[in-house]
Scaffold this motif. Sequence first.
Motif, PDB file in Angstrom:
ATOM      1  N   PHE A  57       0.824  -1.218   0.000  1.00  0.00           N
ATOM      2  CA  PHE A  57       0.000   0.000   0.000  1.00  0.00           C
ATOM      3  C   PHE A  57       0.861   1.273   0.000  1.00  0.00           C
ATOM      4  N   ILE A  58       2.076   1.147   0.490  1.00  0.00           N
ATOM      5  CA  ILE A  58       2.928   2.334   0.623  1.00  0.00           C
ATOM      6  C   ILE A  58       3.234   2.986  -0.716  1.00  0.00           C
ATOM      7  N   HIS A  59       3.060   2.249  -1.800  1.00  0.00           N
ATOM      8  CA  HIS A  59       3.354   2.801  -3.132  1.00  0.00           C
ATOM      9  C   HIS A  59       2.174   3.573  -3.716  1.00  0.00           C
ATOM     10  N   ILE A  60       1.032   3.540  -3.049  1.00  0.00           N
ATOM     11  CA  ILE A  60      -0.104   4.366  -3.488  1.00  0.00           C
ATOM     12  C   ILE A  60       0.144   5.770  -2.955  1.00  0.00           C
ATOM     13  N   LYS A  61       0.523   6.670  -3.853  1.00  0.00           N
ATOM     14  CA  LYS A  61       1.093   7.961  -3.453  1.00  0.00           C
ATOM     15  C   LYS A  61       0.225   8.757  -2.491  1.00  0.00           C
ATOM     16  N   ALA A  62      -1.087   8.795  -2.734  1.00  0.00           N
ATOM     17  CA  ALA A  62      -1.954   9.657  -1.934  1.00  0.00           C
ATOM     18  C   ALA A  62      -2.691   8.908  -0.824  1.00  0.00           C
ATOM     19  N   LEU A  63      -2.367   7.648  -0.629  1.00  0.00           N
ATOM     20  CA  LEU A  63      -3.036   6.883   0.417  1.00  0.00           C
ATOM     21  C   LEU A  63      -2.452   7.255   1.774  1.00  0.00           C
ATOM     22  N   GLN A  64      -3.311   7.620   2.696  1.00  0.00           N
ATOM     23  CA  GLN A  64      -2.849   8.091   4.001  1.00  0.00           C
ATOM     24  C   GLN A  64      -2.294   6.938   4.837  1.00  0.00           C
ATOM     25  N   ASP A  65      -1.320   7.266   5.678  1.00  0.00           N
ATOM     26  CA  ASP A  65      -0.727   6.251   6.551  1.00  0.00           C
ATOM     27  C   ASP A  65      -1.779   5.591   7.435  1.00  0.00           C
ATOM     28  N   LYS A  66      -2.690   6.408   7.950  1.00  0.00           N
ATOM     29  CA  LYS A  66      -3.704   5.849   8.859  1.00  0.00           C
ATOM     30  C   LYS A  66      -4.635   4.890   8.115  1.00  0.00           C
ATOM     31  N   THR A  67      -4.865   5.135   6.820  1.00  0.00           N
ATOM     32  CA  THR A  67      -5.696   4.230   6.020  1.00  0.00           C
ATOM     33  C   THR A  67      -5.002   2.889   5.849  1.00  0.00           C
ATOM     34  N   MET A  68      -3.718   2.918   5.532  1.00  0.00           N
ATOM     35  CA  MET A  68      -2.960   1.663   5.386  1.00  0.00           C
ATOM     36  C   MET A  68      -3.016   0.851   6.680  1.00  0.00           C
ATOM     37  N   GLN A  69      -2.730   1.538   7.790  1.00  0.00           N
ATOM     38  CA  GLN A  69      -2.728   0.850   9.083  1.00  0.00           C
ATOM     39  C   GLN A  69      -4.103   0.258   9.387  1.00  0.00           C
ATOM     40  N   LEU A  70      -5.142   1.033   9.099  1.00  0.00           N
ATOM     41  CA  LEU A  70      -6.503   0.588   9.394  1.00  0.00           C
ATOM     42  C   LEU A  70      -6.850  -0.676   8.616  1.00  0.00           C
ATOM     43  N   ILE A  71      -6.503  -0.710   7.322  1.00  0.00           N
ATOM     44  CA  ILE A  71      -6.822  -1.875   6.485  1.00  0.00           C
ATOM     45  C   ILE A  71      -6.153  -3.128   7.056  1.00  0.00           C
ATOM     46  N   VAL A  72      -4.853  -3.004   7.342  1.00  0.00           N
ATOM     47  CA  VAL A  72      -4.092  -4.170   7.820  1.00  0.00           C
ATOM     48  C   VAL A  72      -4.598  -4.628   9.189  1.00  0.00           C
ATOM     49  N   GLU A  73      -4.851  -3.680  10.089  1.00  0.00           N
ATOM     50  CA  GLU A  73      -5.278  -4.035  11.447  1.00  0.00           C
ATOM     51  C   GLU A  73      -6.688  -4.618  11.455  1.00  0.00           C
ATOM     52  N   GLU A  74      -7.583  -4.027  10.650  1.00  0.00           N
ATOM     53  CA  GLU A  74      -8.963  -4.540  10.613  1.00  0.00           C
ATOM     54  C   GLU A  74      -9.002  -5.936   9.994  1.00  0.00           C
ATOM     55  N   ARG A  75      -8.176  -6.169   8.988  1.00  0.00           N
ATOM     56  CA  ARG A  75      -8.124  -7.494   8.359  1.00  0.00           C
ATOM     57  C   ARG A  75      -7.589  -8.532   9.344  1.00  0.00           C
ATOM     58  N   LYS A  76      -6.596  -8.111  10.138  1.00  0.00           N
ATOM     59  CA  LYS A  76      -6.031  -9.031  11.124  1.00  0.00           C
ATOM     60  C   LYS A  76      -7.062  -9.349  12.215  1.00  0.00           C
ATOM     61  N   ALA A  77      -7.843  -8.347  12.611  1.00  0.00           N
ATOM     62  CA  ALA A  77      -8.807  -8.531  13.697  1.00  0.00           C
ATOM     63  C   ALA A  77     -10.066  -9.253  13.233  1.00  0.00           C
ATOM     64  N   GLY A  78     -10.565  -8.902  12.042  1.00  0.00           N
ATOM     65  CA  GLY A  78     -11.864  -9.430  11.619  1.00  0.00           C
ATOM     66  C   GLY A  78     -11.834 -10.384  10.451  1.00  0.00           C
ATOM     67  N   GLY A  79     -10.655 -10.740   9.965  1.00  0.00           N
ATOM     68  CA  GLY A  79     -10.554 -11.660   8.840  1.00  0.00           C
ATOM     69  C   GLY A  79     -10.616 -10.932   7.508  1.00  0.00           C
ATOM     70  N   LEU A  80     -10.549 -11.716   6.435  1.00  0.00           N
ATOM     71  CA  LEU A  80     -10.559 -11.133   5.092  1.00  0.00           C
ATOM     72  C   LEU A  80     -11.862 -10.373   4.862  1.00  0.00           C
ATOM     73  N   PHE A  81     -11.791  -9.353   4.012  1.00  0.00           N
ATOM     74  CA  PHE A  81     -12.987  -8.597   3.646  1.00  0.00           C
ATOM     75  C   PHE A  81     -13.797  -9.432   2.654  1.00  0.00           C
ATOM     76  N   LEU A  82     -15.104  -9.471   2.877  1.00  0.00           N
ATOM     77  CA  LEU A  82     -15.970 -10.329   2.069  1.00  0.00           C
ATOM     78  C   LEU A  82     -16.332  -9.700   0.740  1.00  0.00           C
ATOM     79  N   HIS A  83     -16.546  -8.404   0.766  1.00  0.00           N
ATOM     80  CA  HIS A  83     -16.953  -7.681  -0.439  1.00  0.00           C
ATOM     81  C   HIS A  83     -16.797  -6.200  -0.156  1.00  0.00           C
ATOM     82  N   LEU A  84     -17.146  -5.363  -1.106  1.00  0.00           N
ATOM     83  CA  LEU A  84     -16.939  -3.922  -0.956  1.00  0.00           C
ATOM     84  C   LEU A  84     -17.741  -3.360   0.213  1.00  0.00           C
ATOM     85  N   GLN A  85     -19.002  -3.787   0.351  1.00  0.00           N
ATOM     86  CA  GLN A  85     -19.844  -3.271   1.442  1.00  0.00           C
ATOM     87  C   GLN A  85     -19.249  -3.643   2.801  1.00  0.00           C
TER      88      GLN A  85
END
Length: 982
Positions: free
Chosen positions: A754-782
């Motif tokens: 994710f770090i290579h996505i120029k405008a992606l915020q650090d907090k967004t990257m952290q949130l995605i990784v932490e939420e995936r670790k806590a709640g499992g893979l994302f099922l769909h966009l919703q």
Amino acid sequence: MYLNCRTYFSLRYGTYSTEELVNTAAAQGIGVLALTNINCTCDCWDFVNFCQQKDIKPVIGVEIRNEDTLLYILLARNNQGFAAINEFLSCHFQLKKNFPEYATYFQHNPDVYIIYPFDRKAPADLLAGEYIGILATELNKLFGTSWKQFEHKYLVRQPVTFQNKQYYNLHRLLRAIDKNTLLSKLPAETQASPDETFISPSALLEQFRQFPAIVTNTYKLLDDCRIAMDFRTDKNKKSFSATPEDDRILLEKLATEGLIARYGRKNKQAQERMYKELKIINDLGFNSYFLINWDVIRYAQSRGFYYVGRGSGANSIVAYCLRITDVDPIELNLYFERFLNPERTSPPDFDIDFSWTDRDDIMDYIFKRYGKKHVALLGSYTTFQHDAIIMELGKVFGLPVDEIKSLQRATEATDKIQRTILQYGRLLKNFPNNISIHPCGMLVTEKPIYEYAALFMPPKGFATTQMDMFVAENIGINKFDILSQRGLGHIKESLRLIKANKGIDVNIHDFHNFRHNTAIKKQIREAQTIGCFYIESPAMRQLLKKLRCDDYITLVAASSIIRPGVAQSGMMREYITRFHNRDKIVYLHPLFEEHLSETFGVMVFQEDVIKIAHYFAGLSLGEADILRRAMSGKYRGNNKFRLIKEKYLANCRELGHSDELAHEVWRQMESFAGYSFNKAHSASFAVESYMSLYLKTFFPKEFMVAVINNFGGFYSTELYFIELMKAGGIINAPCVNNSDIYTSIKGDEVHTGFIHIKALQDKTMQLIVEERKAGGLFLHLQDFIERTAIGLEQLNMLVSIGAFRFTGKTKKQLLWEANFLQKKNKAHIPVSESLFEERPVEFTLPELTDNAIDDLYDQKEILGFTLWNPFAMVDEDPGQYIPAREIGNHLHKVITVLVYFIASKHVQTKNNDYMFFGTFIDKDLDWVDTVHFPDAARTYPMHSGGFYKVTGRVVDDFGVYSIEARKMEKVGFKKRSYDTIK
């Protein structure tokens, strides 16, 4: 009477250099001079040195200001007072807080005088050691007051800031630069008074003729100040253990144990050299210096940190036995006198490289191990240079940016404002602009660091001296060089990835086997070295090919002859020619054959310069080393360099060498000494290069991912992804279910971080990784939106890069859904807190398809590069052009190639023209090198990256093919394909 003098170290305020201030005072017949720069004691040591040379009594202190408000002046009565002033400054700089309105910190300190400006503090409130400094223009304010009863508290204050009216104008320009304002809008209170110059003593006495007591007070106070600075005494930490004698015993013990581990018990040559070194190290008082470096290495080893020890100290067998370095001085026949000679006054350099991820920990250890009052990083000064000067002065005069940039390249002015900018720009050149931080130097002193310098706190978070390396060396403080480099980060990360991906533990220190490995030899010979420390640049890859380099010794030499200056002098080409024609070598003098036969009579290393200066010109080893250092720029321009050159030439005449020969040898020494490495330094680089080569040869995908995760080296990240693709990596765009913050690899599958996505915020990257670790893979966009609730802009970016392709829906469909769901999902409820898992909203949408060219454009815009072969985007048919692999078949012919830009290097010719060298790839991702001489460079400049058609003649240089460009055309990208809704 001159108790408030400033130099240009009153940054963006004063205009005197330190030496010029002292010389001007001497010319005026002034016998006592006080240096009080604004919030700074940077040049106090130089000031004292210059004063001693001119028989002027130096007084040192500081002028304390908050912004433009002068609070008070502090003068040191003695060295203890100077230390107290430095500690006071350091406290406020490190805590980043304003200075107090009154100098209560010094109220009971008899070692510091406090001088308030007139009207800052009432005379009746002054304590012992506190005074009021009064300007000649303020004397009329005394009439009608009861000043007589306090006349013993008044002093003459004649500030000295600039030389004359012209430099007053320069001062105003500096103030405008500092305030980032137009000169015409510069507030009066930010400027000095126009009369802050060196008024002659007689004129100053005349102004205070009616106030003789004030003059007497001033003389008495200055006479009471005594500063004693010893420039000869070693000020480093005296002992690592209890006493210097204990250090000697400990160092011998450690070296002896290391000798057995490195060489066994029967190597007499190694034993003799070790004891010879130990004696000189002890005689020169360098035991503690070696032991502190050993201690740093021991700590690094305990933490599993990778490091490389280099510098002149790496010539030492003691350093090899202590494992400060892995370069064997016996095997490489390293020249002992480059490391140490009995005439040397400072210890040899140890440049110890750590991974950029580990260096701060090492620095923190040194601070805690040796005490924060005795340790500091070394400061440095950034200076005003041409482009920055023109830019800053252009803004001060209100010029538009385009005109400023044009003036930066111009040699003549076109109007009065431009002439003014160029005129004052010449005066401003080399003025210090900011106090900065030395790239790697640390000081460890016996006495508290405040006795020598004030400290400030840069963003790095480690206390740093207001003193640079030259001052530190001059006063007898030697630096420890703790460096960081990406190359070691590559190695460390590679080993982690190899273990995680393949379950293999690599012994990266198995250098002996690396250097003899057939596959690695082939990698070097073919210059397949992208990502490898120090040997990946276009120039280095070409040199490796020209030398057909496939062995350690040649790589060591190549590391030095690639240095700047050597190519310009013609000595690099001479080395290559002699390398291939060894039976035709004509030595410049028999001594060159005797001492430089290993390098074919060419000076390659700094040791070679010392040898030739010693044996050819009859300089002592100490003088030869001074010559080497002078040529490196350390003494260039001062008297020491001139004297050593005169002695060299005189010795050559006495020895019967012709002037022509002497000057040619001098020219060759100068071209190498200024830029070349010592042999141990080059050897250390080569050892690390072999480590990288081993990893690249046998674990190419993991290695390139490691390079990417350490943010590359010589090239942009784009090329390392291309190299990863060439190595067989299956590169996937970022994915919310598979990617991490950094790029990862599993098998051959690579998921871009994710770090290579120029405008992606650090907090967004952290949130995605932490939420995936806590709640499992994302099922769909919703599911993703409900669990993360990230903003629409960030969400759309992830959709556009393909981060939800696991849903099986196109990006166009997902963008429609994302915008709808974002509005619907106003309240974020994590899945872990909701009672029921919501079914995803079903959408009925027209058929929306994606297009490969759109994906490439999205990657280019969002990442800055494509993850696949960029030639898929070129608006030409690559098959119609000659590929890189066939260029050699068209030697001396004019051909046209279609290429993609990777890098360029612009150089200035002897005629002050500009030319450049280009590095490109073709459709097969093979290299194409181009040369653009001045005419072609002017007619067809390199505008930016992208695709080019380059037409030129194919030339061959020692088996390396390149194109001498005659014409270069920019080639466009294919247009985006926007599918219509069906």
